[in-house]
Design an enzyme around this catalytic site. Sequence first.
Site, short mmCIF file in Angstrom:
data_model
loop_
_atom_site.label_atom_id
_atom_site.label_comp_id
_atom_site.label_asym_id
_atom_site.label_seq_id
_atom_site.Cartn_x
_atom_site.Cartn_y
_atom_site.Cartn_z
N SER A 25 0.99 -1.29 -0.07
CA SER A 25 -0.02 0.04 0.04
C SER A 25 0.78 1.25 0.06
O SER A 25 2.01 1.07 0.54
CB SER A 25 -0.79 -0.18 1.24
N ASP A 26 0.33 2.29 -0.52
CA ASP A 26 1.22 3.49 -0.75
C ASP A 26 0.11 4.71 -0.76
O ASP A 26 -0.86 4.26 -1.25
CB ASP A 26 2.16 3.48 -1.75
N GLN A 27 0.51 5.79 -0.15
CA GLN A 27 -0.24 6.73 -0.10
C GLN A 27 0.37 8.37 -0.61
O GLN A 27 1.44 8.33 -0.21
CB GLN A 27 -0.88 7.07 1.20
#
Length: 213
Positions: free
Chosen positions: A85-87
């Site tokens: 996951s990355d934001q």
Amino acid sequence: MTTHLSTQQAASNSNPRLILASGSAYRRELLSRLRLPFSSISPDIDETPLNAETPLATALRLARLKAEAIARQLNPGEAALVIGSDQVATLDHLQIGKPGNHDNALKQLQLMRGREVVFHTALCLLDTRANAANPLQIRDIETVVCFRDLSDAELDAYLRIEQPYDCAGSAKNEALGITILSSIKSDDPSALTGLPLIALTDMLRNAGVVFYK
């Protein structure tokens, strides 16, 4: 590597190994809510955006790279579900990263006050099983956050208390940062904290994960 065991051992017996490709304490706490045993391993990747890359493209690319980096560390033929996951936060189509220090965080909040900021939280589930029906699932969950129009003194005071220098956008919505926000719009309330659990639950179900037994 950190291993987290859930209280739902019976449900986990038929599930493949679950790995969170992250060293983030926020993501570990979120994933633990699903009560599945999992390991967390921090991937070693370059998170620098590519030239002319959109914030959405950056988030999707890095989420996949994180999962793939950990999958490459597995033994040949090892069955696992790897979560990446990355934001990326964006204002006026420009990326807003992790501030790293107080001065940068204050500049970020000054820029965002009274305005809407879009957070792209990309999620990837990589299934390493040879017969996987869905070997790669990836999607973006968008959250629109409106920041309060606060004074420099209030923003400075907030930062000195919470010190959210490792958070994109310089605010922890799950803690005191909620006081500097006026609204949060998202289909997945856990996305802003860093791991979209509603979307992840869909992906895990597609991979045959049993939650209750």
